[in-house]
Scaffold this motif. Structure first.
Motif, PDB file in Angstrom:
ATOM      1  N   ALA A   1       0.826  -1.208   0.000  1.00 18.31           N
ATOM      2  CA  ALA A   1       0.000   0.000   0.000  1.00 18.31           C
ATOM      3  C   ALA A   1       0.860   1.257   0.000  1.00 18.31           C
ATOM      4  N   ALA A   2       1.926   1.252   0.800  1.00 19.67           N
ATOM      5  CA  ALA A   2       2.803   2.427   0.865  1.00 19.67           C
ATOM      6  C   ALA A   2       3.512   2.664  -0.460  1.00 19.67           C
ATOM      7  N   ALA A   3       4.031   1.605  -1.072  1.00 20.94           N
ATOM      8  CA  ALA A   3       4.764   1.761  -2.322  1.00 20.94           C
ATOM      9  C   ALA A   3       3.842   2.196  -3.463  1.00 20.94           C
ATOM     10  N   ILE A   4       2.665   1.595  -3.550  1.00 19.97           N
ATOM     11  CA  ILE A   4       1.748   1.950  -4.634  1.00 19.97           C
ATOM     12  C   ILE A   4       1.202   3.361  -4.436  1.00 19.97           C
ATOM     13  N   SER A   5       0.934   3.750  -3.192  1.00 24.83           N
ATOM     14  CA  SER A   5       0.447   5.118  -2.970  1.00 24.83           C
ATOM     15  C   SER A   5       1.544   6.139  -3.257  1.00 24.83           C
ATOM     16  N   ALA A   6       2.804   5.818  -2.949  1.00 25.40           N
ATOM     17  CA  ALA A   6       3.912   6.726  -3.283  1.00 25.40           C
ATOM     18  C   ALA A   6       4.031   6.879  -4.796  1.00 25.40           C
ATOM     19  N   ALA A   7       3.874   5.784  -5.527  1.00 24.34           N
ATOM     20  CA  ALA A   7       3.931   5.850  -6.986  1.00 24.34           C
ATOM     21  C   ALA A   7       2.773   6.685  -7.528  1.00 24.34           C
ATOM     22  N   ALA A   8       1.592   6.521  -6.940  1.00 24.78           N
ATOM     23  CA  ALA A   8       0.426   7.282  -7.399  1.00 24.78           C
ATOM     24  C   ALA A   8       0.614   8.781  -7.157  1.00 24.78           C
ATOM     25  N   VAL A   9       1.192   9.135  -6.013  1.00 23.31           N
ATOM     26  CA  VAL A   9       1.431  10.551  -5.722  1.00 23.31           C
ATOM     27  C   VAL A   9       2.425  11.144  -6.710  1.00 23.31           C
ATOM     28  N   MET A  10       3.416  10.354  -7.102  1.00 20.14           N
ATOM     29  CA  MET A  10       4.409  10.850  -8.059  1.00 20.14           C
ATOM     30  C   MET A  10       3.833  11.032  -9.451  1.00 20.14           C
ATOM     31  N   VAL A  11       2.901  10.177  -9.827  1.00 25.44           N
ATOM     32  CA  VAL A  11       2.344  10.207 -11.180  1.00 25.44           C
ATOM     33  C   VAL A  11       1.127  11.121 -11.278  1.00 25.44           C
ATOM     34  N   ALA A  12       0.496  11.446 -10.157  1.00 30.28           N
ATOM     35  CA  ALA A  12      -0.740  12.236 -10.164  1.00 30.28           C
ATOM     36  C   ALA A  12      -0.624  13.560 -10.926  1.00 30.28           C
ATOM     37  N   PRO A  13       0.452  14.341 -10.767  1.00 30.59           N
ATOM     38  CA  PRO A  13       0.527  15.596 -11.534  1.00 30.59           C
ATOM     39  C   PRO A  13       0.521  15.386 -13.043  1.00 30.59           C
ATOM     40  N   VAL A  14       1.080  14.286 -13.500  1.00 28.70           N
ATOM     41  CA  VAL A  14       1.083  14.000 -14.940  1.00 28.70           C
ATOM     42  C   VAL A  14      -0.330  13.665 -15.404  1.00 28.70           C
ATOM     43  N   LEU A  15      -1.045  12.877 -14.609  1.00 28.57           N
ATOM     44  CA  LEU A  15      -2.390  12.453 -14.995  1.00 28.57           C
ATOM     45  C   LEU A  15      -3.398  13.598 -14.940  1.00 28.57           C
ATOM     46  N   THR A  16      -3.193  14.532 -14.025  1.00 34.56           N
ATOM     47  CA  THR A  16      -4.120  15.657 -13.921  1.00 34.56           C
ATOM     48  C   THR A  16      -3.762  16.801 -14.856  1.00 34.56           C
ATOM     49  N   GLY A  17      -2.579  16.726 -15.465  1.00 32.14           N
ATOM     50  CA  GLY A  17      -2.173  17.775 -16.396  1.00 32.14           C
ATOM     51  C   GLY A  17      -1.607  19.004 -15.715  1.00 32.14           C
TER      52      GLY A  17
ATOM     53  N   VAL B   1       9.631   2.388 -10.136  1.00 29.57           N
ATOM     54  CA  VAL B   1      10.295   1.524  -9.159  1.00 29.57           C
ATOM     55  C   VAL B   1       9.359   1.248  -7.985  1.00 29.57           C
ATOM     56  N   PHE B   2       8.713   2.309  -7.477  1.00 28.90           N
ATOM     57  CA  PHE B   2       7.781   2.126  -6.362  1.00 28.90           C
ATOM     58  C   PHE B   2       6.591   1.271  -6.784  1.00 28.90           C
ATOM     59  N   GLY B   3       6.110   1.457  -8.003  1.00 24.76           N
ATOM     60  CA  GLY B   3       4.987   0.660  -8.484  1.00 24.76           C
ATOM     61  C   GLY B   3       5.330  -0.814  -8.570  1.00 24.76           C
ATOM     62  N   VAL B   4       6.508  -1.115  -9.115  1.00 19.12           N
ATOM     63  CA  VAL B   4       6.944  -2.512  -9.218  1.00 19.12           C
ATOM     64  C   VAL B   4       7.146  -3.108  -7.829  1.00 19.12           C
ATOM     65  N   ALA B   5       7.742  -2.341  -6.917  1.00 19.97           N
ATOM     66  CA  ALA B   5       7.930  -2.839  -5.544  1.00 19.97           C
ATOM     67  C   ALA B   5       6.580  -3.110  -4.891  1.00 19.97           C
ATOM     68  N   GLY B   6       5.620  -2.216  -5.111  1.00 19.13           N
ATOM     69  CA  GLY B   6       4.287  -2.413  -4.541  1.00 19.13           C
ATOM     70  C   GLY B   6       3.626  -3.672  -5.055  1.00 19.13           C
ATOM     71  N   ILE B   7       3.764  -3.922  -6.346  1.00 17.17           N
ATOM     72  CA  ILE B   7       3.194  -5.145  -6.930  1.00 17.17           C
ATOM     73  C   ILE B   7       3.883  -6.374  -6.353  1.00 17.17           C
ATOM     74  N   PHE B   8       5.211  -6.292  -6.192  1.00 14.92           N
ATOM     75  CA  PHE B   8       5.958  -7.410  -5.615  1.00 14.92           C
ATOM     76  C   PHE B   8       5.468  -7.731  -4.206  1.00 14.92           C
ATOM     77  N   TYR B   9       5.360  -6.697  -3.374  1.00 12.06           N
ATOM     78  CA  TYR B   9       4.889  -6.921  -2.000  1.00 12.06           C
ATOM     79  C   TYR B   9       3.460  -7.447  -1.987  1.00 12.06           C
ATOM     80  N   ALA B  10       2.613  -6.941  -2.885  1.00  9.85           N
ATOM     81  CA  ALA B  10       1.224  -7.405  -2.931  1.00  9.85           C
ATOM     82  C   ALA B  10       1.153  -8.874  -3.321  1.00  9.85           C
ATOM     83  N   VAL B  11       1.920  -9.276  -4.330  1.00 17.64           N
ATOM     84  CA  VAL B  11       1.912 -10.676  -4.767  1.00 17.64           C
ATOM     85  C   VAL B  11       2.450 -11.580  -3.657  1.00 17.64           C
TER      86      VAL B  11
END
Length: 127
Positions: free
Chosen positions: A71-87, A102-112
């Motif tokens: 959850a922490a890794a995926i939320s960190a990745a989302a915060v980093m990407v949010a400005p790009v998605l919102t324009g 990197v954070f997204g991949v780590a989050g997926i790894f921990y989730a799996v």
């Protein structure tokens, strides 16, 4: 865990450089908070690695730790990407997007890993 520890060393180096220059104290405070988060993540990663080495990942504590790290890794990745998605970020540094990956991949790894441990735990209880 090694990558998280390396990031912690990089942040500590950056904080040391900032301390030598006259700069706003809030910037230094944010760096220390980031360093604390990285150190916590490295300790949790090492704890999960040690549990894996001992074959104890099916325990509820380690399942919850995997979930928290995911959850922490995926939320960190989302915060980093949010400005790009919102324009709202006209010029996003490629380094930020790489770190988000990197954070997204780590989050997926921990989730799996957490889901795998949860399934093994349920199989043990049913047997």
């Amino acid at each position: 865990a090694a990558a998280t520890g390396l990031l912690g060393i990089m942040v500590l180096h950056e904080v040391a450089l900032l301390a030598l220059k006259p700069i706003d104290p809030s910037v230094i405070a944010r760096k220390y908070v980031g360093l604390g988060r990285l150190l916590l993540a490295s300790f949790l990663s090492y704890t999960l690695k040690d549990a894996s080495d001992r074959g104890r990942l099916e325990g509820t504590t380690f399942i919850q730790l995997n979930g928290a790290m995911a959850a922490a890794a995926i939320s960190a990745a989302a915060v980093m990407v949010a400005p790009v998605l919102t324009g709202s970020a006209a010029c996003m540094a490629p380094r930020v997007l790489q770190m988000a990956g990197v954070f997204g991949v780590a989050g997926i790894f921990y989730a799996v890993a957490g889901i795998g441990s949860l399934l093994k735990n349920k199989e043990k209880k049913l047997a």
